[in-house]
Design a protein around this motif. Structure first.
Motif, mmCIF file in Angstrom:
data_model
loop_
_atom_site.group_PDB
_atom_site.id
_atom_site.type_symbol
_atom_site.label_atom_id
_atom_site.label_comp_id
_atom_site.label_asym_id
_atom_site.label_seq_id
_atom_site.Cartn_x
_atom_site.Cartn_y
_atom_site.Cartn_z
ATOM 1 N N ASP A 72 0.850 -1.180 0.000
ATOM 2 C CA ASP A 72 0.000 0.000 0.000
ATOM 3 C C ASP A 72 0.891 1.238 0.000
ATOM 4 O O ASP A 72 2.116 1.130 -0.102
ATOM 5 N N TRP A 73 0.290 2.392 0.143
ATOM 6 C CA TRP A 73 1.059 3.642 0.074
ATOM 7 C C TRP A 73 2.064 3.779 1.213
ATOM 8 O O TRP A 73 3.017 4.550 1.122
ATOM 9 N N GLY A 74 1.889 3.026 2.297
ATOM 10 C CA GLY A 74 2.856 3.045 3.382
ATOM 11 C C GLY A 74 4.199 2.450 2.995
ATOM 12 O O GLY A 74 5.205 2.685 3.668
ATOM 13 N N ASN A 75 4.234 1.677 1.909
ATOM 14 C CA ASN A 75 5.481 1.089 1.429
ATOM 15 C C ASN A 75 6.232 2.002 0.468
ATOM 16 O O ASN A 75 7.377 1.732 0.122
ATOM 17 N N VAL A 76 5.597 3.077 0.015
ATOM 18 C CA VAL A 76 6.211 3.966 -0.976
ATOM 19 C C VAL A 76 7.327 4.779 -0.323
ATOM 20 O O VAL A 76 7.122 5.427 0.703
ATOM 21 N N VAL A 77 8.509 4.724 -0.943
ATOM 22 C CA VAL A 77 9.663 5.463 -0.418
ATOM 23 C C VAL A 77 10.078 6.626 -1.318
ATOM 24 O O VAL A 77 10.789 7.526 -0.873
ATOM 25 N N ILE A 122 -2.026 15.382 -18.137
ATOM 26 C CA ILE A 122 -1.356 16.482 -17.448
ATOM 27 C C ILE A 122 -0.499 16.031 -16.271
ATOM 28 O O ILE A 122 0.234 16.833 -15.702
ATOM 29 N N VAL A 123 -0.608 14.754 -15.880
ATOM 30 C CA VAL A 123 0.158 14.277 -14.731
ATOM 31 C C VAL A 123 0.580 12.832 -14.951
ATOM 32 O O VAL A 123 -0.129 12.058 -15.606
ATOM 33 N N GLU A 124 1.764 12.491 -14.450
ATOM 34 C CA GLU A 124 2.252 11.123 -14.473
ATOM 35 C C GLU A 124 3.033 10.894 -13.190
ATOM 36 O O GLU A 124 3.796 11.765 -12.752
ATOM 37 N N LEU A 125 2.826 9.725 -12.575
ATOM 38 C CA LEU A 125 3.483 9.371 -11.317
ATOM 39 C C LEU A 125 4.462 8.241 -11.526
ATOM 40 O O LEU A 125 4.134 7.235 -12.155
ATOM 41 N N LYS A 126 5.652 8.385 -10.979
ATOM 42 C CA LYS A 126 6.685 7.339 -10.986
ATOM 43 C C LYS A 126 6.966 6.998 -9.533
ATOM 44 O O LYS A 126 7.320 7.880 -8.743
ATOM 45 N N ILE A 127 6.806 5.731 -9.164
ATOM 46 C CA ILE A 127 6.835 5.306 -7.766
ATOM 47 C C ILE A 127 7.871 4.213 -7.545
ATOM 48 O O ILE A 127 8.020 3.305 -8.372
ATOM 49 N N VAL A 128 8.543 4.276 -6.392
ATOM 50 C CA VAL A 128 9.399 3.189 -5.912
ATOM 51 C C VAL A 128 8.892 2.857 -4.503
ATOM 52 O O VAL A 128 8.696 3.761 -3.672
ATOM 53 N N ALA A 129 8.659 1.565 -4.252
ATOM 54 C CA ALA A 129 8.189 1.131 -2.934
ATOM 55 C C ALA A 129 9.130 0.064 -2.392
ATOM 56 O O ALA A 129 9.780 -0.662 -3.160
#
Length: 136
Positions: A72-77, A122-129
């Motif tokens: 979940d979002w708690g793992n996103v660093v 208009i937006v793009e998200l790049k995530i590392v968890a």
């Protein structure tokens, strides 16, 4: 325990990303999962003209991929957000973002760009968890 396996995470409905774009929605490598950049365009459609809806859609797509990985979002660093016309939608972006991120809050970089791969996005998200149980 050191993790050496690398594999893709492909939630139901995201197969087109693999088939059409030859990109994995997410890749687990070592103790982290690296998510593809997710824009505000629905998986089977065109981006809404409403900035807040696009932002919500981008965050929903990330949430779906995280859940498919058991996270979940708690793992996103780390989060990098790319924006076309950043000043016009930044307050809405922060409001949506604040409903998702959890302490300890991830590192975050916001970048204004001239355009994204999908016209009208208009937006793009790049995530590392970080995976649970990863060594400190």
């Amino acid at each position: 325990m050191k993790r050496t396996e690398t594999h893709a995470i492909v939630p139901v409905g995201f197969e087109g990303l693999v088939d059409d774009w030859h990109a994995s929605p997410a890749v687990v490598s070592g103790d982290h999962i690296f998510l593809n950049g997710f824009n505000g365009c629905p998986l089977n459609g065109t981006p809404s003209a409403d900035a807040k809806q696009q932002i919500e859609t981008a965050f929903e797509k990330v949430t779906t991929v995280l859940r498919a990985a058991g996270l979940d979002w708690g793992n996103v660093v780390d989060m990098t957000s790319f924006h076309v016309g950043l000043p016009s939608h930044f307050p809405a972006f922060r409001a949506v973002r604040d409903r998702h991120v959890q302490p300890p809050y991830p590192a975050w970089t916001a970048v204004e760009v001239a355009g994204l791969a999908i016209p009208g996005a208009i937006v793009e998200l790049k995530i590392v968890a970080r995976l649970p149980g990863a060594a400190s």
